[in-house]
Enzyme design. Structure first.
Site, PDB file in Angstrom:
ATOM      1  CE  LYS A  44      48.463  24.541  22.358  1.00 36.66           C
ATOM      2  NZ  LYS A  44      48.420  25.630  23.124  1.00 36.66           N
ATOM      3  CE  LYS A  49      58.501  26.802  25.263  1.00 34.87           C
ATOM      4  NZ  LYS A  49      57.097  27.517  25.352  1.00 34.87           N
ATOM      5  CE  LYS A  75      55.063  33.933  25.495  1.00 32.62           C
ATOM      6  NZ  LYS A  75      55.409  32.918  24.784  1.00 32.62           N
ATOM      7  CG  ASP A 163      53.246  26.913  19.394  1.00 33.65           C
ATOM      8  OD1 ASP A 163      54.452  27.374  19.730  1.00 33.65           O
ATOM      9  OD2 ASP A 163      52.304  26.808  20.025  1.00 33.65           O
TER      10      ASP A 163
END
Length: 334
Positions: A44, A49, A75, A163
């Site tokens: 998620k 991560k 991102k 996600d």
């Protein structure tokens, strides 16, 4: 028949039929023989991560492994911790700039290194200006042109957002681009929901003949409540490491400090994770249904004991509106 001979319509038809009758090679089902371990890490957004991967890749390098870390999140923040908060140029943006300038992308344009770790970011489009999944696919196409399949690494770690369910983010699982998957989660319902979805994707593509399996779960910000452990037991995957919810870790991560150093306080934790990651086999998980996932948690906290109440037609309109006369216009006939 040679390629230089004219081919009539009937000859071409017979040629194509003969070609179509040739059976394709069967998909590989044996053990992994490629020396490079390509591992996709899912979780998620915001679960940690990038923090986990930056420290894991650094530890692997300190243990003598040659590591390539690829950020596959629009991102582009996978490598920020590794590079002390600095953003490196993304493959997608660099490729676009080079195309406008009439030049070709080179490794030195997009790949950077620190203490034995090689790292790059695929990047993605700006908000509202394209599909992130398509950006991932385009990024890997560029990597292939740069020689991705010929590179010599012990580990290639791919950081994927778990996600987002569009096709590009499932590329490593759907196309057997990795040997195994690692999920990062915590003792909260939403992160385990995402981990369960990833397990479902692995199961789905295995049924279609794929070979990717799940190596295990990394529990981040572990507060000891045990839901992540219960989830791993239920779906049949091991816990590779449990990273505690600790103020020292939070503060150092916020200040872009690597803690996956053999000589540091957290060195043994990441050394153990590195060893478990290397040796864990790709297993076929048994994902849970929604009720099974909710059952891992106290129903007083999740609302799992709530019962659905169907809506009625009269709930949708004001009283009497359902019997309103028709708005159909009837014209007099002449």
């Amino acid at each position: 028949m040679t390629l230089h001979e004219p081919i009539g319509q009937h000859q071409m038809r017979d040629f194509l039929r003969a070609e179509a009758e040739i059976e394709p090679d069967a998909p590989a089902t044996g053990p992994v023989t490629k020396e490079t371990q390509i591992i996709a890490i899912y979780g998620k957004g915001g679960i940690g991560k990038s923090f986990t991967l930056a420290n894991l890749s650094y530890m692997l390098a300190q243990l003598g492994k040659k590591v390539l870390l690829i950020g596959c999140d629009p991102k582009s923040d996978t490598t920020s911790l590794l590079f002390g908060g600095r953003a490196c140029p993304t493959i997608i943006q660099t490729a676009s700039n080079c195309k406008q300038a009439g030049t070709e992308v080179t490794i030195s344009d997009v790949c950077f290194k620190r203490d034995g770790v090689f790292a790059m970011e695929l990047g993605g489009p700006e908000v509202g200006r394209g599909c992130g999944g398509r950006g991932i696919i385009h990024g890997f196409e560029t990597l292939e042109k740069l020689g991705f399949h010929d590179w010599d690494f012990d580990f290639v770690l791919l950081d994927f957002l778990g996600d987002v369910v569009c096709g590009g983010f499932g590329l490593p699982i759907a196309r057997d681009m990795c040997q195994k998957v690692v999920v990062v989660g915590s003792n909260d319902l939403q992160s385990l929901y995402v981990a369960n979805n990833v397990c479902s994707a692995v199961q789905y593509f295995r049924k279609l003949g794929g070979n990717v399996g799940v190596a295990g779960l990394v529990v981040n910000k572990d507060d000891g409540t045990g839901e992540a452990q219960a989830f791993a037991d239920a779906v049949g995957i091991p816990i590779l490491a449990s990273i505690p919810q600790d103020e020292d870790i939070r503060r150092k991560s916020a200040n872009y400090q690597i803690i996956g150093n053999p000589d540091g306080r957290w060195g043994p934790l990441f050394a153990s994770l590195a060893a478990n990651l290397a040796s864990a086999p790709p297993v076929l998980p048994n994902p849970l249904d929604q009720d099974g996932l909710l059952a891992l948690f106290d129903s007083s906290e999740t609302g799992a004991d709530f019962r659905l109440q169907p809506a009625l037609p009269e709930d949708m309109c004001a009283a009497g509106a359902l019997n309103a006369p028709s708005l159909e216009v009837i014209y007099d006939t002449v």
